[in-house]
Design an enzyme around this catalytic site. Structure first.
Site, mmCIF file in Angstrom:
data_model
loop_
_atom_site.group_PDB
_atom_site.id
_atom_site.type_symbol
_atom_site.label_atom_id
_atom_site.label_comp_id
_atom_site.label_asym_id
_atom_site.label_seq_id
_atom_site.Cartn_x
_atom_site.Cartn_y
_atom_site.Cartn_z
ATOM 1 N N GLU A 160 0.802 -1.244 0.000
ATOM 2 C CA GLU A 160 0.000 0.000 0.000
ATOM 3 C C GLU A 160 0.827 1.283 0.000
ATOM 4 O OE1 GLU A 160 -2.933 -0.339 3.104
ATOM 5 O OE2 GLU A 160 -3.594 -2.303 2.418
ATOM 6 N N ASN A 202 2.089 -5.121 -3.201
ATOM 7 C CA ASN A 202 0.681 -5.425 -2.928
ATOM 8 C C ASN A 202 -0.101 -4.146 -2.645
ATOM 9 O OD1 ASN A 202 -1.340 -7.507 -2.299
ATOM 10 N ND2 ASN A 202 -1.200 -6.804 -0.169
ATOM 11 N N HIS A 238 -10.463 -5.944 -2.276
ATOM 12 C CA HIS A 238 -11.544 -5.749 -1.302
ATOM 13 C C HIS A 238 -12.669 -5.060 -2.084
ATOM 14 C CE1 HIS A 238 -9.124 -7.015 2.070
ATOM 15 N NE2 HIS A 238 -8.160 -6.180 1.701
ATOM 16 N N GLU A 265 -6.269 -10.529 -1.288
ATOM 17 C CA GLU A 265 -7.072 -10.283 -0.076
ATOM 18 C C GLU A 265 -8.556 -10.237 -0.428
ATOM 19 O OE1 GLU A 265 -5.631 -6.919 2.196
ATOM 20 O OE2 GLU A 265 -3.541 -7.424 1.789
ATOM 21 N N ASP A 267 -12.321 -10.150 -0.791
ATOM 22 C CA ASP A 267 -13.598 -10.241 -0.087
ATOM 23 C C ASP A 267 -14.569 -9.317 -0.807
ATOM 24 O OD1 ASP A 267 -12.665 -7.756 0.980
ATOM 25 O OD2 ASP A 267 -12.278 -8.619 2.953
HETATM 26 O O1 9MR Z 1 -7.563 -7.880 8.541
HETATM 27 C C1 9MR Z 1 -6.582 -7.078 9.183
HETATM 28 C C2 9MR Z 1 -7.134 -6.569 10.502
HETATM 29 O O2 9MR Z 1 -7.292 -7.632 11.412
HETATM 30 C C3 9MR Z 1 -6.213 -5.508 11.085
HETATM 31 O O3 9MR Z 1 -6.814 -4.932 12.226
HETATM 32 C C4 9MR Z 1 -5.924 -4.455 10.046
HETATM 33 C C5 9MR Z 1 -4.974 -3.427 10.610
HETATM 34 O O4 9MR Z 1 -4.739 -2.379 9.770
HETATM 35 O O5 9MR Z 1 -5.362 -5.039 8.892
HETATM 36 C C6 9MR Z 1 -6.235 -5.927 8.266
HETATM 37 O O6 9MR Z 1 -5.662 -6.436 7.093
HETATM 38 C C7 9MR Z 1 -5.353 -5.483 6.084
HETATM 39 C C8 9MR Z 1 -4.152 -5.994 5.327
HETATM 40 O O7 9MR Z 1 -3.099 -6.249 6.225
HETATM 41 C C9 9MR Z 1 -3.710 -5.025 4.249
HETATM 42 N N1 9MR Z 1 -4.790 -4.674 3.366
HETATM 43 C C10 9MR Z 1 -6.033 -4.281 4.009
HETATM 44 C C11 9MR Z 1 -6.468 -5.329 5.032
HETATM 45 C C12 9MR Z 1 -7.804 -4.947 5.637
HETATM 46 O O8 9MR Z 1 -7.729 -3.727 6.314
#
Ligand code: 9MR
Length: 459
Positions: A160, A202, A238, A265, A267
């Protein structure tokens, strides 16, 4: 970053109704009848993965679905910077190691997520900047990728780093402010630490040809042209209630640059289109021969970060949803890619890269060679020590560093001096080497070390 706001924005601009048009088959279809996601994906040379919260590995209903349906896992949080280096220089791998063990015991490959990300930085890193942060982040990449060396199929080296909106440029962060070359420095450090892992960039909101995905596309093209080691691009996906009509075309344009693509990722918001979108994303991946696999961001709806969106393939009781059926059908209907499904590289890969064949050990004493991973203002040196025919009970390697260069951090050796003539002595576990045996240590520094040559003395 506000993910939900970004997500809504993406949903608003996404083109509806163009799914069918975009999903033109480009490869020969070979229908099959796998009955689980993992079997069907593997039959087509792909993996099908899930993000796992390791705390749930003791919930049997969760593990039953995970082991039956998935042949790849990624840690939802446990391999991130705040989890793996909570205090500077103190590494904690409990959660990550647990997931790797589970994967190895159940025939799953592992995606590593994520070495560097502006979110979930530990507090100590959040307050750093400049060359101190650059050193800390490269050390983090080196240490974590070294710890998991040989166990990771693909790493999200950088996550990101591009801005939302129309600029197509980098996101501001303390990492970005260390210099625009921070991403390539991270990829080089990751390659040096784990030459067997595929190295991915990513990001999210890259689900079609848009300003952000084009910014990333230009970076990947530039990296490929300059030999920066990048192997793959992850599309988080997402998704909301529609899918960009050029989703597949976007994957394909990256693949055409010579990198693998992965859905990392996935969903999808609940709504009339959820099952349709899941099927369309799966078909798009299957239609791109360099799309090596799909990961959904959780197992059951109640495991999802998206809460009430019910965004996954299984309901909270572990029952298959309509979206599951569409994904399975798309996997079974899709074309194969001609390779075996990815497996983890051997757990103990050779330490010598193939381009560096073993040389005869020196008759006595020891010899040393160095490989440098440099960026503007800093470097990581990986040093290989080879014992001579008498073996060693200890060794000492000296360098004369150019002026302006300074050692800031050392691993698997003890440094004396940090500028000018610097010496590195073995630590207690790597001093005793048999004839011809090799060990490695490393150090990191500021300035430039280009042209340095080591001298080795044995005791
Ligand atoms: O699913 C993850 C969640 O449990 C955490 O609290 C969060 C913290 O920022 O990150 C989520 O996973 C993220 C991933 O690492 C990167 N892309 C976005 C995902 C969803 O926010």
């Amino acid at each position: 970053m506000n993910h939900r706001r970004a997500l809504r924005a993406a949903v608003t601009v996404a083109v509806t109704g163009a799914l069918a048009a975009a999903m033109t088959m480009t490869l020969t279809s070979t229908a099959s009848a796998g009955t689980t996601l993992r079997a069907s994906a593997a039959e087509k040379g792909r993996y099908f993965g899930a993000a796992v919260a390791t705390g749930k590995l003791s919930t049997s209903a969760y593990v039953t679905v995970l082991n039956r349906e998935f042949n790849s896992v990624v840690a939802e949080n446990e391999m991130k910077w705040d989890a793996t280096e909570p205090q500077q220089g103190q590494f904690r791998y409990t959660g990550g190691d647990r997931l790797v063990s589970h994967a190895q015991a159940n025939g799953m490959s592992v995606r590593g997520h994520a070495l560097l990300w502006h979110q979930q930085e530990p507090g100590w890193a959040q307050s750093m900047s400049g060359s101190a942060l650059r050193s800390a982040m490269i050390n983090h990449v080196t240490q974590v990728a070294t710890h998991f060396r040989g166990k990771i199929y693909a790493w999200d080296v950088v996550n990101e780093a591009f801005a939302d909106g129309g600029s197509g440029g980098r996101r501001d962060s303390n990492l970005q402010r260390t210099g625009n070359d921070w991403i390539e420095a991270a990829f080089r450090a990751a390659r040096a630490a784990d030459p067997g892992a595929k190295l991915c960039y990513n990001d999210y909101n890259t689900d079609g040809v848009n300003a952000k995905s084009t910014g990333i596309y230009n970076m990947v093209r530039d990296f490929k042209s300059r030999g920066v080691p990048i192997d793959c691009v992850g599309f988080q996906s997402h998704l909301g209630t529609s899918l960009a009509g050029d989703y597949q075309a976007n994957l394909q344009r990256f693949a055409d640059l010579g990198v693998d693509v992965q859905i990392t990722e996935l969903d999808v918001m609940t709504g009339g289109n959820q099952a349709t979108i899941y099927g369309a994303v799966t078909r798009a991946c299957m239609n791109v021969s360099r799309c090596t696999g799909i990961t959904v961001w959780g197992v059951r709806d109640c495991d999802s970060w998206r809460g009430s969106d019910n965004a996954l393939l299984f309901d909270c009781n572990g029952n298959k949803k309509a979206a599951y059926t569409n994904v399975l059908n798309a996997l079974n209907a899709g074309p194969s890619i001609p390779t075996d499904p990815p497996t983890n590289p051997p757990t103990d890969p050779p330490t010598d890269p193939p381009t560096d064949p073993p040389t005869d050990p020196p008759a006595v004493g020891c010899s040393a060679s160095v490989s440098l991973n440099s960026w503007t203002g800093g470097f990581v040196a990986t040093v290989k020590v080879t014992a001579g025919s008498a073996g060693t009970s200890g060794w000492n390697v000296g360098f004369t560093l150019p002026s302006g260069a300074s050692v800031t951090n050392t691993w698997s050796a003890t440094a004396s001096g940090s500028t000018g003539t610097v010496r590195f002595a073995n630590v207690n576990y790597n001093g005793r080497l048999g004839a011809g045996q090799v060990t490695e240590f490393g150090f990191q520094g500021t300035g430039s070390a280009s042209g340095v040559t080591p001298t080795c003395t044995a005791s």
